[in-house]
Enzyme design. Structure first.
Site, PDB file in Angstrom:
ATOM      1  CG  HIS A  23     -22.019 -35.154 -10.931  1.00  0.00           C
ATOM      2  ND1 HIS A  23     -20.982 -36.012 -11.154  1.00  0.00           N
ATOM      3  CD2 HIS A  23     -22.147 -34.440 -12.082  1.00  0.00           C
ATOM      4  CE1 HIS A  23     -20.520 -35.836 -12.377  1.00  0.00           C
ATOM      5  NE2 HIS A  23     -21.212 -34.888 -12.968  1.00  0.00           N
ATOM      6  CG  ASP A  78     -19.508 -38.661  -9.811  1.00  0.00           C
ATOM      7  OD1 ASP A  78     -19.285 -37.433  -9.718  1.00  0.00           O
ATOM      8  OD2 ASP A  78     -20.656 -39.135  -9.819  1.00  0.00           O
ATOM      9  CG  HIS A  79     -16.213 -33.802 -12.312  1.00  0.00           C
ATOM     10  ND1 HIS A  79     -17.311 -34.108 -13.058  1.00  0.00           N
ATOM     11  CD2 HIS A  79     -16.331 -32.483 -12.028  1.00  0.00           C
ATOM     12  CE1 HIS A  79     -18.062 -33.040 -13.218  1.00  0.00           C
ATOM     13  NE2 HIS A  79     -17.491 -32.021 -12.597  1.00  0.00           N
TER      14      HIS A  79
HETATM   15  C1  BG6 Z   1     -20.935 -32.732 -16.013  1.00  0.00           C
HETATM   16  C2  BG6 Z   1     -22.266 -32.567 -16.684  1.00  0.00           C
HETATM   17  O1  BG6 Z   1     -20.763 -34.052 -15.549  1.00  0.00           O
HETATM   18  O2  BG6 Z   1     -20.845 -31.843 -14.904  1.00  0.00           O
HETATM   19  C3  BG6 Z   1     -22.502 -31.126 -17.106  1.00  0.00           C
HETATM   20  O3  BG6 Z   1     -22.317 -33.406 -17.826  1.00  0.00           O
HETATM   21  C4  BG6 Z   1     -22.292 -30.205 -15.937  1.00  0.00           C
HETATM   22  O4  BG6 Z   1     -23.805 -30.955 -17.636  1.00  0.00           O
HETATM   23  C5  BG6 Z   1     -20.962 -30.482 -15.257  1.00  0.00           C
HETATM   24  O5  BG6 Z   1     -22.331 -28.865 -16.409  1.00  0.00           O
HETATM   25  C6  BG6 Z   1     -20.812 -29.663 -14.000  1.00  0.00           C
HETATM   26  O6  BG6 Z   1     -19.545 -29.827 -13.466  1.00  0.00           O
HETATM   27  P1  BG6 Z   1     -18.912 -28.697 -12.545  1.00  0.00           P
HETATM   28  O7  BG6 Z   1     -17.652 -29.304 -12.027  1.00  0.00           O
HETATM   29  O8  BG6 Z   1     -18.686 -27.508 -13.430  1.00  0.00           O
HETATM   30  O9  BG6 Z   1     -19.919 -28.410 -11.487  1.00  0.00           O
END
Ligand code: BG6
Length: 509
Positions: A257, A193-194
């Site tokens: 997230h 989960d980044h």
């Molecule tokens: C992804 C989603 O996991 O996270 C996207 O699938 C979203 O819809 C993205 O735009 C957002 O990531 P970050 O790191 O740009 O906030």
């Protein structure tokens, strides 16, 4: 590298391994994974001897694959391209062509990995990164097992990282967990989960548990409510509409997230900083969420919406249903706001509000902790102004930092009050950009630290909560309505009413 435990970092950093990326011709590999591995090499943090094998279905030579990666890396790498690093780095990148369900392709992969190991003269440590389209997750895991690649040789390790989406509901997530756990041990499974790799998300635990001043106030006695906002100005560019229209904001961002951020904000202090010590506490939060398990509760606590045509950053943008690859009669939400209650001693009666939306005015993710007002007995002098409460804002992105809103006297002979801010910016305080989330997480997986990855029970508990809402939305009988907002505005009025019922309002970002 466990951000909280230097001993673990020192012990495990040096082990060479081969990283096999499934879905190697995809966007994630080009835009995130390879640049992250390259940035680690630039910073001297990638263990020596790491080899990378891209696995995908298209015919390509090593050279063609490398050229494609070079082009994208030049556009997106945070450190630019230093040929002295890129040259040796890219020589360690190879391409392996195979269908995802082709036993022979995996046998050839096994042979290739053995050759790489013996050429390196080192151990057969392997990290399999499943970054393909989700419909291939099962096949890849099963074929890895059939080829014996899930088993590590004596003294070595074999781990798997699984990208999102981790299922589309509780049943599919459970099924995927069964397949994963039949292939790899849970301790070798890294559900990515980044958001957990973002610097400020990691700092949340430090802020709460390394400072003595916050934790005594971190409860229902002093906190009125907490908001988590994830705003995006982008819509469905780059063909994303095809996937997004089948998922929606709740599944795409909230299940993973936002509930992960919520659990970091609301968890009890862990007894230790091991991966399970931290995750044991996080999962308790998700398990303690009050379930919105009837259509009435969903209608009262959840707002879904789509945007209509409007302007973002001064440019005209289409409505959600007119976006590329979105069904013109789509019933998928591109915005969601949820009011949550956590039924624990600490949080009893404190509402948490989460909102996520596409095509909002700007990209910004933050958590704001709203403290209760001071008893105003002393300063309710007419004309003094309303002091309002203290707010602690944790900015996840951009401009990572933390600020505290306080009330101060305006200089002068009269008693007049105004809010002021104490502000901490990562960039100015530490003088360097935070690493990309994928850098930290890849290094953690190589080092064998699963603290910042979701455990099986966390994922399943989160789906339980989400499933009730999805079920109510898709009921044939009287589903809660889909609200609307103009693209480029801060979301639908219904979301304001969600907070107004508790006497609160969304923080203006
Ligand atoms: C992804 C989603 O996991 O996270 C996207 O699938 C979203 O819809 C993205 O735009 C957002 O990531 P970050 O790191 O740009 O906030």
């Amino acid at each position: 590298m466990n951000p909280f435990r230097e001993d673990l970092a020192a012990r495990s950093m040096a082990e060479p391994c081969t990283v096999v990326i499934f879905g190697a011709t995809g966007d994630l590999t080009h835009r995130k994974l390879i640049p992250a591995l390259y940035n680690l090499a630039v910073d001297g943090e990638l263990p020596t001897g790491v080899k990378i094998v891209g696995f995908a279905r298209r015919e390509k030579s090593d050279e063609e694959f490398r050229e494609g990666l070079a082009k994208v890396n030049a556009q997106v790498s945070r450190s630019g391209v230093d040929e002295r690093v890129w040259g040796p780095f890219i020589e360690n990148v190879h391409y392996h062509q195979s269908e995802f369900k082709d036993a022979d392709g995996y046998q050839r992969l096994a042979e290739r990995l053995d050759e790489i190991d013996s050429a390196r003269g080192g151990k057969g440590n392997r990290l399999f990164y499943i970054a393909s389209a989700p419909e291939f997750f099962d096949d890849i895991l099963i074929e890895l097992k059939n080829a014996g690649l899930n088993q590590a040789a004596e003294g070595c390790w074999s781990r798997v990282i699984v990208e999102k989406p981790f299922g589309t509901d509780l049943a599919t997530a459970r099924h995927l967990n069964e397949v994963v756990n039949a292939t790899f041990e849970e301790k070798d499974t890294y559900r990515i989960d980044h958001y957990l790799g973002k610097e400020t998300a990691q700092n949340l635990m430090v802020l709460r548990f390394a400072n003595a001043i916050f934790e005594p106030l971190w409860n229902s006695k002093y906190i009125s409510h907490i908001q988590i906002t994830c705003a995006e100005n982008l819509g469905m560019e780059g063909g994303r509409g095809g996937y997004y229209d089948t998922a929606g904001a709740l599944r795409d961002m909230v299940q993973n997230h936002l509930l992960q951020l919520l659990s970091l904000v609301a968890m009890e202090p862990p007894t230790d900083l091991t991966a399970d010590g931290v995750r044991d506490e996080k999962v308790k939060v998700i398990r303690s969420l009050r379930q919105w398990d009837t259509p009435e509760k969903v209608a009262a606590n959840v707002v879904r919406a789509q945007y209509t045509a409007g302007h973002v950053d001064g440019n005209p943008v289409p409505g959600y249903r007119e976006e590329d690859r979105v069904n013109p009669r789509s019933n998928t939400e591109a915005y969601v706001a949820v009011r949550l209650l956590i039924d624990t001693w600490r949080w009893s009666g404190v509402p948490f509000y989460i909102r996520m939306g596409k095509r909002l005015p700007k990209k910004s993710t933050e958590i704001s902790v709203h403290f209760k007002d001071a008893p105003c007995v002393l300063f309710n002098t007419p004309g003094a102004g309303t002091p309002g409460g203290n707010t602690l804002v944790i900015r996840i992105q951009p401009d990572e930092g933390i600020s505290l809103r306080m009330v101060s006297k305006i200089p002068g002979n009269n008693l007049r009050l105004e809010p002021v801010k104490m502000d901490f910016h990562y960039a100015t305080s530490f003088g360097k950009a935070s690493p990309e989330a994928y850098e930290r997480l890849l290094l953690d997986a190589i080092s064998g630290d699963a603290t910042l990855f979701a455990r099986r029970d966390e994922v399943e508990e989160a789906w339980k909560f989400i499933d009730h809402i999805e079920r109510a939305w898709h009921a044939s009988d009287n589903p809660p309505p889909m609200a609307e907002f103009i693209a480029g505005s801060w979301g639908p009025r219904e979301a304001d009413r969600l907070l107004a019922q508790d006497g609160n309002e969304w923080r203006r970002l």
